[in-house]
Motif scaffolding. Structure first.
Motif, mmCIF file in Angstrom:
data_model
loop_
_atom_site.group_PDB
_atom_site.id
_atom_site.type_symbol
_atom_site.label_atom_id
_atom_site.label_comp_id
_atom_site.label_asym_id
_atom_site.label_seq_id
_atom_site.Cartn_x
_atom_site.Cartn_y
_atom_site.Cartn_z
ATOM 1 N N MET A 93 0.855 -1.176 0.000
ATOM 2 C CA MET A 93 0.000 0.000 0.000
ATOM 3 C C MET A 93 0.897 1.235 0.000
ATOM 4 O O MET A 93 1.911 1.256 0.690
ATOM 5 C CB MET A 93 -0.845 -0.044 1.266
ATOM 6 C CG MET A 93 -2.156 0.665 1.180
ATOM 7 S SD MET A 93 -3.229 0.036 2.500
ATOM 8 C CE MET A 93 -4.743 0.885 2.108
ATOM 9 N N SER B 125 -3.432 0.685 -3.266
ATOM 10 C CA SER B 125 -3.156 -0.634 -2.710
ATOM 11 C C SER B 125 -3.120 -1.626 -3.862
ATOM 12 O O SER B 125 -4.088 -1.739 -4.613
ATOM 13 C CB SER B 125 -4.255 -1.021 -1.715
ATOM 14 O OG SER B 125 -3.999 -2.305 -1.185
ATOM 15 N N GLY C 207 -4.816 -4.566 3.329
ATOM 16 C CA GLY C 207 -4.033 -3.337 3.284
ATOM 17 C C GLY C 207 -4.672 -2.324 4.220
ATOM 18 O O GLY C 207 -5.882 -2.091 4.168
#
Lengths: 329, 329
Positions: free
Chosen positions: A47, A133, B88
């Motif tokens: 991310m 992400s 994430g």
């Protein structure tokens, strides 16, 4: 702004051309893929958030490519071949179509270059800042993923490429008037900035690493801290010759001008080079694989049963690093 | 705050207990999984951002569960069985360990309940707001993923559960003093709020949908708009009987108090119910599968070759919806 691009148009115009088999042109809610027999899937997520992992005013295409490349670097370090990726994109309200077009154009370049199609994703509005992400999928022969925590005493420690360039490039971005920059030639400054902006995932060395290394990871948080992570997980230590750690000409010039930058280079991170523990008997074969892949590799030390890492300077003294690596939060 | 949890401790203490086979206790850079022979992998990503997809002050455990459940809902709609997920997490600077502990405790509950282990992920600091990106993996028999754009004229349109509860729950959160809320009983208000906070992915109906439906998706952006998406992709239309669209007792009470809320219910989204096109000859078998799964399903219309969707009110008049669904950005 009623004439802004709709989500549907964004997907159809900019993302669908990047879609791979099983992604149904991004017209479905999910992708379906048939994994090849005898292969394991390798999965990783990274991310990136504006102001933390890149500068908000970096070129949109470079932001996209960095987000994909840091994920591909994980695949390279695991000895995997890219299969595809999913993209999560949280867009703040001030996006523009030219920005999105440039973002997707950067992505398109790397999708082609690294042969890693888009398999799906999600684009949402955010009241925060740009956050990306990516989940990447790769393939290795069954059971053959290169692990992080399996180094053994006697293994030789190798790194690919050069260490510290991106950390110095970041420092140059943050303080363009710093004295040490004046000691560098223009092309050396440009090289460091480029190394921060655009990682080079060492996919060409993935198979060589998988065949010859016993353990591996990519250097993303800093050479010193990442080596500690790799060896601590195996309960081993190492002796590292600091004068063997490969520095680029630009990084060498920077360290010559300001010796404190050596610590920045070794702990700053964003290198996206491979860090490998290679059995002594495999070292020559690995060097040959690296030559064939046209990627420089350097032996920097040896794994020891004693679970301490000695970073030995040219004068034979142990060097301590206060902070081994970038802290994530 | 030097006594805050480190990334390493966060992973070891809170995330590693959720890790599945092939995730190496989250001590590696990637997971490796061996997909079962004869199965396809189904992949989907959903991203959620504070203030857009949930309220920043929602309980941390509920935020985690919603993030996972909206992804599981995609698997259910594709007829897939969960295999695992990657997380994430972009954390703003004001996180606390109790918040993270509660977040992971919510996640742990659903990891167990839905048998969907954590396979990997990434936690980063952000200068923005809390953003969560989950990529979920599921399995279907080879070639059997339920597609979105494959409905045919004559298919019956079914939805699971009830429509509009979460959209009304969101409306109640945004304007707790709204007149229509006073017309509801306390448990009806609580039901709508709960439906917004915690989606119920219809995984128990996934296999029934896969066996009997010709096309499917989940209702996430609004019944009207999602039906349009599903049918437009197939070049077909439908006749939908609006008085057949299943409303909960709470939603019915809300619409009785304020008739405009019917449009909210049908276009607001966040339902996470299944929307399916089922060949007429499969309708009875599908109803039986739904009874066995203890999930209510309702036939609301029929797919037509004419590529227009008629939403027909009880008086026989066509009803138009200005805005079919939630717009993402």
């Amino acid at each position: 702004m009623p004439d802004r691009l709709s989500e549907f148009e964004f997907i159809a115009r900019y993302l669908a051309p990047l879609a791979g088999e099983g992604a149904y042109g991004l017209t479905d809610d999910a992708a379906s893929i048939a994994p090849p027999a005898g292969q394991d899937l390798v999965l990783s997520t990274d991310m990136l958030s504006a102001g933390t992992h890149f500068f908000p005013d970096d070129p949109a295409g470079a932001i996209a490519r960095k987000a994909l490349r840091v994920n591909l670097s994980d695949l390279a370090a695991k000895g995997a071949k890219p299969l595809g990726f999913l993209l999560g994109l949280a867009l703040p309200g001030d996006w523009s179509e030219p920005w999105l077009a440039a973002f997707c154009d950067g992505l398109r370049h790397d999708v082609g270059h690294f042969d890693v199609p888009l398999l799906g994703g999600d684009t949402v509005g955010t009241r925060g800042i740009l956050t990306i992400s990516i989940t990447v999928l790769g393939l290795v022969p069954a059971g053959a993923m290169l692990r992080r925590t399996t180094a053994q005493a006697g293994d030789r420690i190798f790194v690919s490429g050069t260490i510290g360039d991106a950390a110095l490039g970041l420092k140059a971005r943050l303080d363009p008037a710093a004295g040490w920059l004046a000691a560098l030639a223009a092309d050396e400054r440009a090289f460091l900035l480029e190394r921060y902006l655009l990682p080079r995932p060492r996919l060409a060395l993935a198979e060589g690493a998988r065949r010859h290394a016993r353990a591996g990871m990519d250097v993303s948080d800093g050479f010193v801290g990442d080596l500690r992570k790799m060896l601590a997980g195996a309960g081993v230590g190492a002796t590292v010759a600091l004068d063997k750690v490969p520095l680029s000409q630009a990084a060498s010039a920077a360290v010559a001008a300001a010796p404190d930058l050596f610590e920045t280079a070794l702990t700053g991170g964003d290198d996206y080079e491979l860090l490998l523990a290679i059995p002594a008997g495999e070292a020559e074969a690995f060097r040959a694989a690296a030559r064939a892949a046209d990627i420089a590799v350097t032996e920097v030390g040896t794994v020891t049963a004693d679970p301490v890492i000695h970073f030995v300077a040219a004068d034979g003294a142990d060097r301590a690093f206060a902070r081994g690596s970038y802290l994530h939060f």
